[in-house]
Design a protein around this motif. Structure first.
Motif, PDB file in Angstrom:
ATOM      1  N   SER A   1      95.445  15.091  24.686  1.00 30.86           N
ATOM      2  CA  SER A   1      94.436  16.145  24.661  1.00 30.86           C
ATOM      3  C   SER A   1      93.507  15.990  25.860  1.00 30.86           C
ATOM      4  CB  SER A   1      93.625  16.032  23.369  1.00 30.86           C
ATOM      5  OG  SER A   1      92.417  16.727  23.508  1.00 30.86           O
TER       6      SER A   1
ATOM      7  N   THR B   1      90.517  16.318  25.794  1.00 31.28           N
ATOM      8  CA  THR B   1      89.255  15.710  25.335  1.00 31.28           C
ATOM      9  C   THR B   1      89.376  14.189  25.171  1.00 31.28           C
ATOM     10  OG1 THR B   1      89.846  16.012  23.011  1.00 31.28           O
ATOM     11  CG2 THR B   1      88.578  17.788  24.048  1.00 31.28           C
ATOM     12  N   TYR B   2      90.564  13.640  25.418  1.00 36.52           N
ATOM     13  CA  TYR B   2      90.745  12.187  25.265  1.00 36.52           C
ATOM     14  C   TYR B   2      89.884  11.429  26.275  1.00 36.52           C
ATOM     15  CZ  TYR B   2      92.860   7.576  25.727  1.00 36.52           C
ATOM     16  OH  TYR B   2      93.055   6.224  25.815  1.00 36.52           O
ATOM     17  N   VAL B   3      89.194  10.432  25.792  1.00 34.09           N
ATOM     18  CA  VAL B   3      88.393   9.574  26.675  1.00 34.09           C
ATOM     19  C   VAL B   3      89.002   8.176  26.638  1.00 34.09           C
ATOM     20  CG1 VAL B   3      86.103   8.586  27.091  1.00 34.09           C
ATOM     21  CG2 VAL B   3      86.324  10.882  26.103  1.00 34.09           C
TER      22      VAL B   3
ATOM     23  N   HIS C   1      87.521   5.763  20.851  1.00 29.99           N
ATOM     24  CA  HIS C   1      87.305   7.092  20.256  1.00 29.99           C
ATOM     25  C   HIS C   1      88.598   7.677  19.705  1.00 29.99           C
ATOM     26  CE1 HIS C   1      83.515   6.657  22.322  1.00 29.99           C
ATOM     27  NE2 HIS C   1      84.164   6.519  23.472  1.00 29.99           N
TER      28      HIS C   1
ATOM     29  N   LYS D   1      93.337  11.285  20.956  1.00 28.83           N
ATOM     30  CA  LYS D   1      93.528  12.692  20.590  1.00 28.83           C
ATOM     31  C   LYS D   1      94.738  13.227  21.339  1.00 28.83           C
ATOM     32  CE  LYS D   1      88.845  13.589  19.202  1.00 28.83           C
ATOM     33  NZ  LYS D   1      87.844  12.701  19.822  1.00 28.83           N
TER      34      LYS D   1
END
Ligand code: HEM
Length: 134
Positions: A104, A106-108, A121, A124
């Motif tokens: 994703s 938004t993956y960190v 986190h 994703k």
């Protein structure tokens, strides 16, 4: 039971290389540390590179059997070793038969140590259904 180190107590005085370990001394064997030792794994040790294992563990560790001990070693090795390995292989093969996976946006990327190395986190991902006949 997953751990970042194994504990062993010396029943009697033993010599370990240059060390003399007295009887009853407890040793912590930090597998998390040597799983991240560039001496065994190379300078890219911190990269997620599952293809290191594409030709088996022996090749990945250059036949150094103690360089990779996720399930421990010896008489107290993990009793769930085969079960856990087969379970993961079955689950992954069932997922990969049905979906392809991309990361994703938004993956960190933030690996951190808490017993094992884990994504702080979560990971994703986006699942894309594969067209297949059941
Ligand atoms: C990915 C999954 C797993 C990992 C990475 C893992 C890892 C380990 C490790 C490193 C040890 C210590 C071994 C040693 O001291 O040499 C251990 C012990 C143990 N594990 Fe696991 N384990 C996993 C899954 C399981 C499962 C699914 C079970 C049970 C169904 C299980 C049951 C045990 C037991 C009972 C011990 C203690 C063995 C003893 O002291 O004689 N483990 N595990």
């Amino acid at each position: 039971m997953t751990s970042c180190s194994e504990t062993r107590r010396a029943e009697r005085e033993v010599r370990l290389g240059k060390l003399i370990v007295p009887a009853n001394v407890e040793l912590q064997i930090p597998n998390l540390a040597f799983h991240h030792d560039a001496q065994y794994w190379g300078q890219d040790v911190d990269l997620f590179k599952p293809e290191r294992f594409s030709e088996g563990v022996a090749k990945a560790t250059k036949d150094n059997i103690v360089a990779f001990l996720p399930f421990g070693m010896g008489p107290r090795t993990c009793v769930g070793f085969n079960f856990a390995t087969i379970e993961v292989k079955i689950a992954l093969s069932m997922i990969l038969q049905r979906y392809s996976i991309t990361l994703s946006p938004t993956y960190v990327h933030s690996p951190f140590h808490f017993l094992t190395v884990r994504p702080q986190h979560g990971v994703k991902v986006i699942l894309h259904r594969l067209n297949r006949k059941e």
